[in-house]
Motif scaffolding. Structure first.
Motif, PDB file in Angstrom:
ATOM      1  N   GLU A 140      22.033  25.544  57.640  1.00  0.00           N
ATOM      2  CA  GLU A 140      21.009  25.176  56.638  1.00  0.00           C
ATOM      3  C   GLU A 140      21.637  25.667  55.178  1.00  0.00           C
ATOM      4  N   ASN A 200      25.908  20.943  52.350  1.00  0.00           N
ATOM      5  CA  ASN A 200      25.595  19.544  52.087  1.00  0.00           C
ATOM      6  C   ASN A 200      26.401  18.855  53.007  1.00  0.00           C
ATOM      7  N   LEU A 230      18.063  13.178  50.132  1.00  0.00           N
ATOM      8  CA  LEU A 230      18.822  12.440  50.651  1.00  0.00           C
ATOM      9  C   LEU A 230      19.131  11.322  49.538  1.00  0.00           C
ATOM     10  N   ILE A 271      23.229  14.012  52.134  1.00  0.00           N
ATOM     11  CA  ILE A 271      22.051  15.235  52.253  1.00  0.00           C
ATOM     12  C   ILE A 271      22.527  16.355  51.323  1.00  0.00           C
ATOM     13  N   ALA A 289      20.965  20.864  53.365  1.00  0.00           N
ATOM     14  CA  ALA A 289      20.192  20.410  54.451  1.00  0.00           C
ATOM     15  C   ALA A 289      19.347  21.565  55.008  1.00  0.00           C
ATOM     16  N   GLN A 290      18.287  21.044  55.668  1.00  0.00           N
ATOM     17  CA  GLN A 290      17.173  21.827  56.194  1.00  0.00           C
ATOM     18  C   GLN A 290      17.149  21.614  57.719  1.00  0.00           C
ATOM     19  N   ASP A 300      16.042  18.231  58.948  1.00  0.00           N
ATOM     20  CA  ASP A 300      16.621  17.159  58.740  1.00  0.00           C
ATOM     21  C   ASP A 300      17.483  16.636  60.087  1.00  0.00           C
ATOM     22  N   THR A 301      17.409  17.692  60.934  1.00  0.00           N
ATOM     23  CA  THR A 301      17.813  17.254  62.319  1.00  0.00           C
ATOM     24  C   THR A 301      17.292  16.269  62.938  1.00  0.00           C
ATOM     25  N   LEU A 353      22.882  14.766  63.775  1.00  0.00           N
ATOM     26  CA  LEU A 353      22.817  15.858  62.875  1.00  0.00           C
ATOM     27  C   LEU A 353      22.090  16.935  63.584  1.00  0.00           C
ATOM     28  N   VAL A 357      21.032  20.717  62.235  1.00  0.00           N
ATOM     29  CA  VAL A 357      20.876  21.571  61.086  1.00  0.00           C
ATOM     30  C   VAL A 357      20.556  22.962  61.824  1.00  0.00           C
TER      31      VAL A 357
END
Lengths: 111, 114
Positions: free
Chosen positions: A15, A18, A61, A76, A79-80, A83-84, A107, A109
């Motif tokens: 988390e 980038n 994004l 991104i 990322a959080q 965002d997965t 992805l 995160v």
């Protein structure tokens, strides 16, 4: 046959980091779309880019269409965990043919 | 809220059975699509339809057929299910027009053929 190559295939990050994922082709597309698919759901459209060199932002994004309209990137920022998911790019030909999809970047995160 | 609805989230069938996967959209879209999604292979187009009663083969039509008797409904048929048809099946729809086609997807049907 038009092909879209996505890279990397998998990405696992912490988390706050980038990241950038890529969608490349040797063919020209009239437009390119990015979808996100969460587990147990169908893909959902995030953005469409149409003009060579175009940049679009959707909160954290950033999407860019290559000048020659053969490639695209998704960046991104910070990322959080939300965002997965699986990120898919899809190219539209100028003719009346279905979208061409890449195989996706998965992805993850981690909080 | 616009919707593409697939009749089943999970389905378990036996080899040789005839399988029907149903998809309904409420957006009055002309175009409808069936994909299968497998790990490492991405989304692969099976069949699509740009109008009622019309169908076109996609990239992997073998072993499948489709039916579009009404604009809102697009059915995928596995004539004789085989284990290699175990997959996630996704239905999508879009409106016709010039460019910038936006696909709306259903939530998918996870089919297991035993």
């Amino acid at each position: 046959t038009q092909l879209l190559e996505q890279s990397p295939q998998f990405l696992s990050i912490q988390e706050g980091e980038n990241l950038t994922v890529y969608c490349n082709s040797s063919s020209v597309f009239s437009s390119l779309q990015w979808y996100r698919q969460e587990p147990g759901e169908g893909p959902v459209l995030l953005v469409t880019v149409v003009t060579g060199g175009e940049v679009k932002k959707l909160k954290r994004l950033t999407f860019q269409f290559g000048d020659a309209r053969k490639d695209s990137s998704l960046h991104i920022t910070a990322a959080q965990p939300g965002d997965t998911g699986l990120y898919l790019c899809a190219g539209e030909d100028s003719g009346n043919t279905p979208l061409v999809f890449g195989k996706g970047t998965r992805l993850s995160v981690i909080a | 809220d616009v919707k593409v609805t697939q009749s089943s989230r999970y389905l378990v069938k036996r080899t040789g059975e005839k399988v029907f996967l149903e998809c309904v959209q409420d957006m009055d879209h002309e175009n409808m699509f069936w994909y299968r999604q497998d790990p490492g292979l991405g989304l692969r187009l099976i069949y699509f339809s740009y109008d009622v009663k019309m169908k076109e083969k996609g990239d992997i039509p073998e072993g499948y057929s489709v039916s579009r008797e009404k604009k809102e409904r697009f059915s995928l048929i596995l004539e004789s299910a085989s284990t290699n048809q175990t997959s996630m099946y996704l239905c999508a729809s879009s409106s016709s027009g010039v460019g910038n086609e936006k696909l709306f997807f259903g939530s998918g049907t996870q089919l297991s053929v035993l």
